[in-house]
Motif scaffolding. Structure first.
Motif, mmCIF file in Angstrom:
data_model
loop_
_atom_site.group_PDB
_atom_site.id
_atom_site.type_symbol
_atom_site.label_atom_id
_atom_site.label_comp_id
_atom_site.label_asym_id
_atom_site.label_seq_id
_atom_site.Cartn_x
_atom_site.Cartn_y
_atom_site.Cartn_z
ATOM 1 N N LYS B 105 0.818 -1.224 0.000
ATOM 2 C CA LYS B 105 0.000 0.000 0.000
ATOM 3 C C LYS B 105 0.842 1.260 0.000
ATOM 4 C CE LYS B 105 -0.158 -0.818 4.827
ATOM 5 N NZ LYS B 105 -0.117 -2.218 5.169
ATOM 6 N N SER B 131 -3.438 -4.485 -1.588
ATOM 7 C CA SER B 131 -2.927 -3.301 -0.886
ATOM 8 C C SER B 131 -3.993 -2.613 -0.045
ATOM 9 C CB SER B 131 -2.315 -2.314 -1.887
ATOM 10 O OG SER B 131 -3.313 -1.793 -2.751
ATOM 11 N N LYS B 205 -4.239 3.687 2.144
ATOM 12 C CA LYS B 205 -5.323 2.948 1.481
ATOM 13 C C LYS B 205 -6.347 3.905 0.885
ATOM 14 C CE LYS B 205 -4.462 -0.997 4.498
ATOM 15 N NZ LYS B 205 -4.735 -1.550 5.846
#
Lengths: 427, 427
Positions: B105, B131, B205
């Motif tokens: 991520k 991710s 994220k």
């Protein structure tokens, strides 16, 4: 930028949603699909009829031949529903080398095998995301994102009408018939609601999801189906008292055989599916790697279902663009056995009407015990020397066949007036 | 059947999960991807170190050059985490014509633009489903199934550690520090938990999801970030009294500018995100066609994250099989403006400590009124002539800048001891 042309079969609720989305978001859709998507023709029953969306008059036709013979059309989108002539149209489209997108659950549930192999033979795509869960992405996640998993359970609320009815029965303490009538007024239930309330709609969707999840063809005839018409308001309130909600669940499991069943179900109120209310849908999937995952959203409606259809059209267009038609194969690689319903194991909720006199409960539990059925909870309410009183039992897990045999004997017991309801319980 | 060979970079928690899934479900995976997937080499720090999974000794290497120079390898899977050397490895893999799958991520949030354009220039794939949200399918549904939508809101619980802490604080009435310690013992929080509890992990994220959803690059620097360390147990209990739960939400909205923010948030207890508990994650997406849809599941862990990575490997393999690498483009087609945090509009929960004497509440609400802030709820508890008492206010929607200005003046009021907490509210 390449232009990819679409033929729409049907311009009712979903068709007009699809047309609208393709118009309104056309730039973003062109960017994502790598091609300009244009609707070239729209099949309607009557070209003079007023549509729910503004379609250029000269795109309309009432003749399927005009669409199948239009050599500019690359993708045919079937939104007329039902089996005939949808099936013939879809097969002809695939055989003519067109990719096909459909929202038709009945068609895919009944003729998925033939349709998917026809697509395969012709090296074209067949996508049907909108056939289950309206706008909720579920088929493509199952086929692609979760492809690394061996799926052992699929459990979903896949019919909005019945979920609306059960939600309102619970919230308002109302009986089935009253709520159904209201749902019909609001347009949440059809004038003839049979397919929804008897569980057939949910069964089509379960057959589709299970075929994908368990990698083996599940024919609609294999699905055990029970609707919600027998659910009484007292069942909902007893369930609540016991810590459960009643939902119409479509359940598929695989463990030494596939079991597929649609029936009203008690689920614990903490379960993620228990808080899926009104017309919303949700599908819960369990796989060996992922554990549990749930997809939640609007299970029907013009724009949500249109969203799923347009997502499929974009994917089909992208595949044409990349010469990658047929990328996603039919996933029924195996030919698994089915488990007879009598062999399935669940807990049960039982509501009986019994005479309020000493020894009746003892006889019932004794008989249950003889068939290996033990109890988790007992509710007995009210006292009456003359009238029957309700007795509610929740069993531990038991083979359905054993319970049915026990009930046959219990029914005949002196002191047992009736077995008023029998509802399966899932954890 | 073609054989497609995979090079694994890293064999820690996720890497060993990926290896396990590829072994255990290999037949089904071969059917779905149309190719036999074989791990050809595994990069580890130390080839003598014991791994969590049984990998053939001669597959192990501690030298990336052996992998990049292995001409048999078609797909490189980056699971070492962090920016360096992950970034260099990924770019070299893409530049060498390999498709890449990553669960990283931080890498995608910080260098997504460079990485996605490198993939594009080389006509290969970059997939990064794992991710965000661990095993939950969310990136591919956003990019593909929901591609027909203009997305206007993304709201998610995307960090399991903080969700576990907030859940336990609520269930046990415990303070942050106690619960964090327990979470560390259970392995739900790292020894250094900063990235989780300060909100950075969630921000990475959110940057990824928002870039996709809003079709415009969201750099991590654009995300407003506030962690959960200031949440007190009384905030959670006041929130409960007001009908809310407190969750660390990652929120992206687009409406005349993009707003992206990670902060503790009060959400109504009926909201689907409110019942996402413990280490579970869920992402709620709102689009113009779909309406609202939610994806729920395990946001981390060896096997769930492995599930997402394997899903991506299968897709990448299928693309190789069909000569369709690069099918899914970077979706940042536009270059949208961002909304300054002071311009964002939400409701606010305010907890103050004030002197319990006549006129104080009047002065506070008067000042709020001057800045256009009106109130939805007020809770004042306890009476004390000498000590400050808590005063809890929930405002209606207001521009953040206005509230901050009002608070500057309120802070200086005689009778106001402190502004103990300020938490945003979302409906």
């Amino acid at each position: 930028m390449e232009e990819i042309k679409v033929g729409l079969l049907g311009c009712g609720t979903v068709g007009s949603g699809v047309y609208k989305i393709l118009q309104e978001n056309k730039n973003s859709i062109a960017n994502k699909s790598g091609a300009k998507l244009t609707v070239n023709k729209v099949l309607v029953k009557d070209t003079s009829q007023k549509l729910a969306v503004d379609v250029e008059k000269d795109l309309l036709t009432d003749d399927f031949e005009e669409i199948i013979n239009d050599s500019e059309i690359d993708i045919i989108v079937e939104l007329i529903g039902g089996v005939h002539p949808a099936k013939e149209f879809v097969l002809r489209a695939l055989n003519s080398g067109r990719s096909v997108v459909t929202a038709n659950k009945e068609l895919i549930a009944k003729y998925g095998s033939e349709i998917l192999s026809t697509a395969d033979e012709n090296g074209v795509d067949i996508y049907f995301e909108a056939s289950v869960g309206g706008g909720i992405p579920i088929i493509s996640p199952l086929k692609e994102d979760l492809a690394g998993n061996s799926v052992n359970k699929i459990m979903g609320i896949v019919n909005g009408t019945t979920n609306y009815i059960l939600t309102k029965m619970g919230q308002e303490g109302a009986e089935f018939d009253e709520v159904l009538e209201k749902a019909q007024e609001l347009g949440y239930a059809e004038a003839d609601p049979t397919s929804d309330i008897a569980g057939h709609d949910a069964a089509y969707k379960l057959a589709i999801l299970s075929s994908i999840g368990f990698e083996s063809r599940v024919n609609i005839d294999e699905v055990y189906i029970e609707g919600i018409t027998e659910i009484a308001k007292e069942d909902i309130s007893y369930a609540k008292e016991l810590g459960y909600k009643i939902k119409l669940l479509a359940i598929g499991k695989e463990d030494e055989g596939i079991e597929v069943r649609v029936h009203p179900t008690l689920i614990p109120k903490e379960h993620p599916l228990a808080s899926v209310n009104d017309v919303f849908n949700a599908v819960f999937v369990e796989g060996d790697a992922i554990g549990e995952v749930m997809f939640y959203g609007p299970g029907a409606g013009q724009m949500p279902t249109g969203s799923a259809v347009v997502g499929d059209i974009i994917t089909a267009a992208r595949n044409i663009d990349f010469g990658a038609q047929g990328r996603i194969p039919c996933t029924c690689f195996e030919d698994k056995e089915f488990k007879p319903q009598a062999q399935t194991e669940t807990s049960f909720y039982l509501r009986l009407n019994v005479c309020d006199r000493p020894g009746v409960l003892g006889k019932i539990t004794g008989l249950l015990g003889e068939y290996g059925v033990s109890l988790e909870s007992v509710i007995q309410k009210g006292r009456s020397a003359n009238q029957a009183v309700p007795l509610v039992l929740v069993t531990h897990k038991v083979k359905e066949g054993n319970l049915v045999s026990a009930l046959d004997e219990i029914k005949a017991l002196d002191g047992v007036k009736e077995i008023a309801n029998l509802i399966r319980v899932e954890e």
